[in-house]
Design a protein around this motif. Structure first.
Motif, PDB file in Angstrom:
ATOM      1  N   ASN A   1      47.009  34.036  41.957  1.00  0.00           N
ATOM      2  CA  ASN A   1      45.608  33.773  41.593  1.00  0.00           C
ATOM      3  C   ASN A   1      44.632  34.501  42.522  1.00  0.00           C
ATOM      4  N   MET A   2      45.055  35.627  43.018  1.00  0.00           N
ATOM      5  CA  MET A   2      44.260  36.362  44.006  1.00  0.00           C
ATOM      6  C   MET A   2      42.838  36.645  43.533  1.00  0.00           C
ATOM      7  N   GLU A   3      42.682  36.992  42.261  1.00  0.00           N
ATOM      8  CA  GLU A   3      41.367  37.387  41.767  1.00  0.00           C
ATOM      9  C   GLU A   3      40.398  36.213  41.655  1.00  0.00           C
ATOM     10  N   GLN A   4      40.883  35.000  41.843  1.00  0.00           N
ATOM     11  CA  GLN A   4      40.014  33.825  41.801  1.00  0.00           C
ATOM     12  C   GLN A   4      39.475  33.443  43.179  1.00  0.00           C
ATOM     13  N   MET A   5      39.818  34.206  44.200  1.00  0.00           N
ATOM     14  CA  MET A   5      39.427  33.843  45.559  1.00  0.00           C
ATOM     15  C   MET A   5      37.916  33.730  45.727  1.00  0.00           C
ATOM     16  N   GLY A   6      37.181  34.563  45.031  1.00  0.00           N
ATOM     17  CA  GLY A   6      35.727  34.489  45.128  1.00  0.00           C
ATOM     18  C   GLY A   6      35.146  33.199  44.595  1.00  0.00           C
ATOM     19  N   ASP A   7      35.936  32.431  43.827  1.00  0.00           N
ATOM     20  CA  ASP A   7      35.453  31.161  43.273  1.00  0.00           C
ATOM     21  C   ASP A   7      35.405  30.056  44.324  1.00  0.00           C
ATOM     22  N   TRP A   8      36.250  30.166  45.357  1.00  0.00           N
ATOM     23  CA  TRP A   8      36.332  29.075  46.328  1.00  0.00           C
ATOM     24  C   TRP A   8      36.075  29.488  47.777  1.00  0.00           C
ATOM     25  N   ASN A   9      36.022  30.780  48.029  1.00  0.00           N
ATOM     26  CA  ASN A   9      35.739  31.261  49.379  1.00  0.00           C
ATOM     27  C   ASN A   9      34.368  31.938  49.391  1.00  0.00           C
ATOM     28  N   PRO A  10      33.348  31.296  49.963  1.00  0.00           N
ATOM     29  CA  PRO A  10      32.000  31.875  49.935  1.00  0.00           C
ATOM     30  C   PRO A  10      31.869  33.165  50.736  1.00  0.00           C
ATOM     31  N   ASN A  11      32.848  33.471  51.567  1.00  0.00           N
ATOM     32  CA  ASN A  11      32.806  34.729  52.321  1.00  0.00           C
ATOM     33  C   ASN A  11      33.280  35.917  51.485  1.00  0.00           C
TER      34      ASN A  11
ATOM     35  N   VAL B   1      37.413  39.725  44.326  1.00  0.00           N
ATOM     36  CA  VAL B   1      38.673  40.432  44.554  1.00  0.00           C
ATOM     37  C   VAL B   1      39.157  40.913  43.195  1.00  0.00           C
ATOM     38  N   LYS B   2      39.435  42.190  43.087  1.00  0.00           N
ATOM     39  CA  LYS B   2      39.886  42.771  41.825  1.00  0.00           C
ATOM     40  C   LYS B   2      41.144  43.594  42.048  1.00  0.00           C
ATOM     41  N   ILE B   3      42.150  43.350  41.214  1.00  0.00           N
ATOM     42  CA  ILE B   3      43.374  44.149  41.278  1.00  0.00           C
ATOM     43  C   ILE B   3      43.151  45.420  40.470  1.00  0.00           C
ATOM     44  N   LEU B   4      43.189  46.550  41.148  1.00  0.00           N
ATOM     45  CA  LEU B   4      42.938  47.838  40.498  1.00  0.00           C
ATOM     46  C   LEU B   4      44.187  48.396  39.835  1.00  0.00           C
ATOM     47  N   GLN B   5      45.335  48.171  40.456  1.00  0.00           N
ATOM     48  CA  GLN B   5      46.585  48.712  39.910  1.00  0.00           C
ATOM     49  C   GLN B   5      47.759  47.926  40.474  1.00  0.00           C
ATOM     50  N   ARG B   6      48.744  47.663  39.628  1.00  0.00           N
ATOM     51  CA  ARG B   6      50.004  47.059  40.058  1.00  0.00           C
ATOM     52  C   ARG B   6      51.096  48.111  40.014  1.00  0.00           C
ATOM     53  N   ILE B   7      51.930  48.131  41.035  1.00  0.00           N
ATOM     54  CA  ILE B   7      53.077  49.036  41.074  1.00  0.00           C
ATOM     55  C   ILE B   7      54.311  48.182  41.285  1.00  0.00           C
ATOM     56  N   GLY B   8      55.057  47.957  40.222  1.00  0.00           N
ATOM     57  CA  GLY B   8      56.223  47.094  40.313  1.00  0.00           C
ATOM     58  C   GLY B   8      55.813  45.651  40.555  1.00  0.00           C
ATOM     59  N   GLN B   9      56.745  44.872  41.079  1.00  0.00           N
ATOM     60  CA  GLN B   9      56.508  43.450  41.289  1.00  0.00           C
ATOM     61  C   GLN B   9      55.878  43.143  42.636  1.00  0.00           C
ATOM     62  N   ASP B  10      56.006  44.053  43.606  1.00  0.00           N
ATOM     63  CA  ASP B  10      55.636  43.729  44.982  1.00  0.00           C
ATOM     64  C   ASP B  10      54.356  44.378  45.476  1.00  0.00           C
ATOM     65  N   THR B  11      53.909  45.447  44.831  1.00  0.00           N
ATOM     66  CA  THR B  11      52.825  46.262  45.379  1.00  0.00           C
ATOM     67  C   THR B  11      51.628  46.286  44.430  1.00  0.00           C
TER      68      THR B  11
ATOM     69  N   MET C   1      35.244  42.627  47.837  1.00  0.00           N
ATOM     70  CA  MET C   1      33.836  42.687  48.226  1.00  0.00           C
ATOM     71  C   MET C   1      33.533  41.444  49.060  1.00  0.00           C
ATOM     72  N   ALA C   2      33.154  41.659  50.317  1.00  0.00           N
ATOM     73  CA  ALA C   2      32.859  40.556  51.229  1.00  0.00           C
ATOM     74  C   ALA C   2      31.360  40.300  51.248  1.00  0.00           C
ATOM     75  N   ALA C   3      30.994  39.027  51.292  1.00  0.00           N
ATOM     76  CA  ALA C   3      29.579  38.659  51.356  1.00  0.00           C
ATOM     77  C   ALA C   3      29.052  38.881  52.764  1.00  0.00           C
ATOM     78  N   GLU C   4      27.740  39.041  52.870  1.00  0.00           N
ATOM     79  CA  GLU C   4      27.147  39.171  54.191  1.00  0.00           C
ATOM     80  C   GLU C   4      27.224  37.835  54.928  1.00  0.00           C
TER      81      GLU C   4
ATOM     82  N   VAL D   1      39.113  48.774  50.069  1.00  0.00           N
ATOM     83  CA  VAL D   1      40.139  49.149  49.101  1.00  0.00           C
ATOM     84  C   VAL D   1      41.457  49.099  49.854  1.00  0.00           C
ATOM     85  N   SER D   2      42.358  48.257  49.380  1.00  0.00           N
ATOM     86  CA  SER D   2      43.586  47.989  50.129  1.00  0.00           C
ATOM     87  C   SER D   2      44.814  48.108  49.244  1.00  0.00           C
ATOM     88  N   VAL D   3      45.923  48.465  49.867  1.00  0.00           N
ATOM     89  CA  VAL D   3      47.224  48.350  49.228  1.00  0.00           C
ATOM     90  C   VAL D   3      47.871  47.101  49.803  1.00  0.00           C
ATOM     91  N   ARG D   4      48.464  46.296  48.948  1.00  0.00           N
ATOM     92  CA  ARG D   4      49.059  45.022  49.371  1.00  0.00           C
ATOM     93  C   ARG D   4      50.522  44.980  48.968  1.00  0.00           C
TER      94      ARG D   4
END
Length: 280
Positions: free
Chosen positions: A138-148, A152-162, A168-171, A183-186
């Motif tokens: 539920n990573m993309e829902q983080m902005g619903d409960w974390n005011p900071n 969070v948007k998933i731009l691309q999935r590569i396989g099951q792990d990456t 976007m962080a608030a001020e 922009v991060s790879v996870r």
């Protein structure tokens, strides 16, 4: 009769085998191996096993390989995980930044070629599986409960792990630190009862710098979830954080903001998990 058939098939296919590509040879050898393995079985069982194995083998051959760019993201994700585990495994020279009344604490240390890193250590009244589901699935829902966090948007999935993400962080309060984005790879992994979510900054052509945001950099960073030793129904939650916020900011401000951000995250996550009904 059946052994003779194997010999005949092997003799016929030998001269063709010499002219096959490596992948084709591998496929033929694998099929012959499975035929020999089931030679002693009854006819109906043998036929069903061959059909099943051939189907599996065909699906593997037809799998689409990763592109060069995708492989680079997979490699970056693994690198972030390896670096994070190495940092967290070294227990020496950590200094306390903040300790809360409930035992939550943030520590820090300075590393060569990386700079100052922060480590949040808390115990949460949730199982690692539930927390992993919220933070990864539920990573993309983080902005619903974390005011900071604004988004969070998933731009691309590569396989099951990456995956490649845009955050976007608030001020911060009082606009001490203006809005940043990353922009991060996870890389999300499970090893036994321990779960990892590691990441680091990367480049992604589909997400240029955004107006009104400073493109900051992070990594290696990693969240580790493992059953608490004293009560396995709870989770020992560790968050390694390494961020370059960019722009001109005094180090004292950066240290204060990052430490408090981690402490706030722990509390927001607690609140979030308490509002989610337990599965039936």
């Amino acid at each position: 009769m059946l052994p003779a058939t194997f010999k005949l098939c092997a003799g016929i296919s030998y001269r063709h085998l010499r002219n096959m590509t490596g992948l084709q040879k591998t496929a033929v050898v694998a099929i012959n191996h499975e035929l020999k393995r089931f030679a002693g079985a009854g006819p109906s069982n043998w036929i069903s096993q061959v059909r099943r194995k051939s189907s599996l083998l065909s699906s593997r051959i037809e799998e689409k390989p990763y592109s060069e760019v995708e492989m680079s993201y997979v490699k970056q994700g693994k690198e972030a995980l390896q670096k994070s585990i190495s940092i967290l495994s070294d227990q020496d020279n950590w200094k306390t930044e903040i300790v809360a009344a409930n035992g939550d604490k943030v520590l820090s240390k300075v590393l060569p070629d990386i700079g100052k890193v922060f480590k949040l250590e808390v115990v949460l009244d949730q199982s690692p599986d539930r927390l992993y589901g919220e933070l990864v699935d539920n990573m993309e829902q983080m902005g619903d409960w974390n005011p900071n966090v604004k988004q969070v948007k998933i731009l691309q999935r590569i396989g099951q792990d990456t995956m490649v993400t845009h955050e976007m962080a608030a001020e911060t309060a009082g606009t001490i630190v203006g809005p940043r984005d990353f922009v991060s790879v996870r890389c999300a992994k499970r090893r036994g009862s321990t779960c990892f979510l590691a990441g680091m900054s990367t480049r992604y052509t589909g997400m240029p710098e955004q107006k009104g945001f400073i493109r900051a950099e992070n990594g290696p960073t990693c969240i580790v979830l493992r059953p608490n030793a004293e009560d396995p129904t709870k989770t020992k939650f560790t968050w390694l954080l390494s961020i370059d916020l960019k722009g001109w900011l005094p180090k004292t401000i950066i240290n204060q903001v990052l430490s408090q951000t981690q402490m706030d995250f722990a509390q927001h996550l607690r609140d979030r998990m308490e509002t989610i009904a337990l599965p039936c």
